[in-house]
Write a protein that holds these residues in place. Structure first.
Motif, short mmCIF file in Angstrom:
data_model
loop_
_atom_site.label_atom_id
_atom_site.label_comp_id
_atom_site.label_asym_id
_atom_site.label_seq_id
_atom_site.Cartn_x
_atom_site.Cartn_y
_atom_site.Cartn_z
N ALA A 109 0.85 -1.18 0.00
CA ALA A 109 0.00 0.00 0.00
C ALA A 109 0.89 1.24 0.00
CB ALA A 109 -0.89 -0.01 1.23
N ALA A 110 0.40 2.32 -0.62
CA ALA A 110 1.24 3.51 -0.77
C ALA A 110 1.74 4.03 0.57
CB ALA A 110 0.46 4.59 -1.50
N GLU A 111 0.85 4.07 1.58
CA GLU A 111 1.26 4.62 2.87
C GLU A 111 2.24 3.72 3.60
OE1 GLU A 111 -2.78 2.60 3.55
OE2 GLU A 111 -1.80 3.81 1.98
N ALA A 112 2.32 2.44 3.20
CA ALA A 112 3.24 1.49 3.83
C ALA A 112 4.61 1.45 3.16
CB ALA A 112 2.63 0.09 3.83
N TYR A 113 4.79 2.25 2.10
CA TYR A 113 6.07 2.24 1.39
C TYR A 113 7.20 2.67 2.31
CZ TYR A 113 9.96 3.98 -1.34
OH TYR A 113 11.22 4.23 -1.81
N THR A 114 8.31 1.95 2.22
CA THR A 114 9.54 2.35 2.90
C THR A 114 10.71 2.11 1.96
OG1 THR A 114 9.76 0.13 3.87
CG2 THR A 114 8.72 1.83 5.23
N PRO A 115 11.66 3.02 1.94
CA PRO A 115 12.85 2.78 1.12
C PRO A 115 13.70 1.67 1.73
CG PRO A 115 13.10 4.78 2.41
CD PRO A 115 11.70 4.30 2.65
N LEU A 116 14.57 1.11 0.94
CA LEU A 116 15.48 0.11 1.47
C LEU A 116 16.40 0.75 2.50
CD1 LEU A 116 16.45 -1.83 -1.77
CD2 LEU A 116 14.94 -2.61 0.07
N PRO A 117 16.76 0.07 3.56
CA PRO A 117 17.67 0.64 4.57
C PRO A 117 18.99 1.08 3.94
CG PRO A 117 16.69 -1.41 5.36
CD PRO A 117 16.31 -1.29 3.92
N GLY A 118 19.42 2.27 4.31
CA GLY A 118 20.69 2.78 3.81
C GLY A 118 20.66 3.21 2.35
N ASP A 119 19.45 3.39 1.79
CA ASP A 119 19.34 3.71 0.37
C ASP A 119 19.07 5.20 0.16
OD1 ASP A 119 19.54 2.90 -2.23
OD2 ASP A 119 17.47 2.21 -2.40
N GLU A 120 19.79 6.05 0.88
CA GLU A 120 19.56 7.50 0.80
C GLU A 120 19.80 8.04 -0.61
OE1 GLU A 120 21.33 6.02 3.12
OE2 GLU A 120 20.20 6.40 4.97
N ALA A 121 20.63 7.35 -1.40
CA ALA A 121 20.90 7.81 -2.77
C ALA A 121 19.64 7.77 -3.63
CB ALA A 121 21.98 6.95 -3.41
N HIS A 122 18.64 7.01 -3.20
CA HIS A 122 17.40 6.90 -3.96
C HIS A 122 16.25 7.67 -3.32
CE1 HIS A 122 18.90 2.97 -6.06
NE2 HIS A 122 19.34 4.07 -6.66
N SER A 123 16.55 8.71 -2.56
CA SER A 123 15.49 9.60 -2.06
C SER A 123 14.82 10.27 -3.25
CB SER A 123 16.08 10.66 -1.12
OG SER A 123 16.61 10.07 0.04
N PRO A 124 13.51 10.17 -3.37
CA PRO A 124 12.86 10.65 -4.59
C PRO A 124 12.89 12.17 -4.73
CG PRO A 124 11.24 9.88 -3.01
CD PRO A 124 12.57 9.49 -2.46
N ASP A 125 13.15 12.60 -5.95
CA ASP A 125 13.06 14.01 -6.32
C ASP A 125 11.65 14.37 -6.76
OD1 ASP A 125 16.05 14.82 -6.31
OD2 ASP A 125 16.01 12.99 -7.53
N ALA A 150 13.50 13.81 -1.12
CA ALA A 150 14.64 14.71 -1.09
C ALA A 150 14.19 16.10 -0.63
CB ALA A 150 15.26 14.79 -2.48
N PRO A 151 15.11 16.90 -0.11
CA PRO A 151 14.71 18.20 0.46
C PRO A 151 13.96 19.12 -0.49
CG PRO A 151 16.93 17.64 1.16
CD PRO A 151 16.54 16.60 0.16
#
Length: 286
Positions: A109-125, A150-151
Motif C-alpha cells: 500500500a502507498a502509505e506502507a512504502y519504505t525505502p530500502l535501509p541505507g538507500d539514501e541515494a534513492h530519495s525521490p526528487d 529529497a529536500p
C-alpha cells in the motif's frame, strides 16, 4: 541495465487491491498520461543529478514509462502498487525501456512504502500519484512522502475522472445501463459502494507539509471505439466482470449495442481535463 527488483514491505490488513484481476485490460485500455502533463513532470527533474522517481499506485507503470522517454536522465524508479498482477504488467512494460535507469517494484500500500535501509541515494526528487489518490489513506501518504523525499522534491497528484463521472449523452446512457444491473450507487469492487473523499485533494495538501501547490489543467479530447469502451469497463472498479456474475455477457452485449448506436459508425468523444496538482513543501527545503 540493472533488472527490476521486487520487494514487499507489507500491506495494511484492510488493503485489498481492486484492479489486480483486470491488469491486462488496464494495460490495454486505460488512457495514458497526456504529453503536456508528462513534460511538466520532466521539467521538475530537469537539471537534477541522477533524479529519482517514486510512483505510488503505479498500476501498469504508465507514469514511469512516459518519463523514461521525456526525462532520459532518470536514474532510478521506485514503483509501488498493492496489486502484484499490476506490478507484473509494469515490469514487463518498463524493463525494455530502462536503459541505464534502475527499477525497484514494491508490492505495498502507498502509505506502507519504505525505502530500502541505507538507500539514501534513492530519495525521490519527484513523487507521483496518477488516478489513484482517492483509493489511498491520503494524509498518511503525504506524511510518508515528507519522510522519504529529497529536500527540494515535488509531489504530483494527477487525474481526469472516469467514464462514470464524464458528462456526455453516451456516458450518461452507459451509466444508466450499469445502474440497471448493479443498482444506483457506484460500486467500488465487490465489497462496497464507492464513497467520495471527505475533502478535496487541495485540502489534503494544505493540511500537509506539501502546502505550496500550483494547479495545471490540460484539456484532452479522446475518441473511443465502442469495443475499447467495453475493454475499459472491464478494468474498472464500477463495472468489472466480477460485479455482474452470470449477467456479465448480457451486460456487455447491451452495452455494445448502446455504444454502437451513439457512435453512429464513428467514435465516441470524451472531452476531459487532465489536472496536475504540483506541490512542494512550504518554505522550500525542510
Amino acid at each position: 541495465m540493472t533488472g527490476p527488483r521486487t520487494s514487499s514491505p507489507g500491506r495494511t490488513p484492510e488493503q485489498h487491491p481492486l484492479f489486480g484481476a483486470a491488469a491486462t485490460d488496464y494495460e490495454r485500455y486505460r488512457p495514458g498520461v497526456p504529453t503536456p502533463a508528462v513534460q511538466l513532470l520532466a521539467d521538475v527533474l530537469q537539471g537534477r543529478p541522477n533524479p529519482v522517481l517514486l510512483d505510488l499506485g503505479t498500476g501498469t507503470g504508465q507514469v514511469p514509462r512516459a518519463l523514461l522517454s521525456a526525462a532520459p536522465g532518470l536514474a532510478h524508479i521506485e514503483a509501488v502498487d498493492s496489486s502484484q498482477q499490476m506490478l507484473d504488467q509494469a515490469r514487463d512494460a518498463l524493463a525494455p525501456k530502462l536503459g541505464g535507469c534502475t527499477l525497484r517494484l514494491v508490492h505495498a500500500a502507498a502509505e506502507a512504502y519504505t525505502p530500502l535501509p541505507g538507500d539514501e541515494a534513492h530519495s525521490p526528487d519527484l513523487i507521483t500519484c496518477c488516478r489513484a489518490f482517492h483509493w489511498m489513506n491520503r494524509a498518511a501518504v503525504l506524511a510518508m512522502a515528507d519522510r522519504v523525499a529529497a529536500p527540494d522534491a515535488a509531489v504530483a497528484i494527477m487525474g481526469d475522472g472516469s467514464l462514470w463521472t464524464h458528462e456526455a449523452d453516451w456516458t450518461r446512457a452507459l451509466r444508466e445501463l450499469i445502474q440497471h444491473y448493479l443498482g444506483a450507487e457506484r460500486r467500488a469492487g465487490t465489497g462496497a459502494a464507492y464513497r467520495e473523499p471527505g475533502r478535496s485533494y487541495e485540502e489534503d495538501l494544505a493540511a500537509s507539509a506539501w502546502n505550496e501547490v500550483t494547479e495545471h489543467a490540460f484539456p484532452v479530447d479522446r475518441a473511443w471505439a465502442p469495443k475499447d469502451v467495453i475493454g475499459y469497463l472491464r478494468s474498472t472498479s464500477f463495472a468489472g466482470p466480477e460485479l455482474f456474475g452470470e449477467q456479465h455477457a448480457a451486460f456487455e452485449a447491451q452495452a455494445r449495442t448502446l455504444l454502437d448506436a451513439h457512435a453512429c459508425g464513428g467514435s465516441l468523444i470524451e472531452h476531459a481535463v487532465f489536472t496536475v496538482l504540483l506541490a512542494r513543501r512550504g518554505g522550500g527545503a525542510r
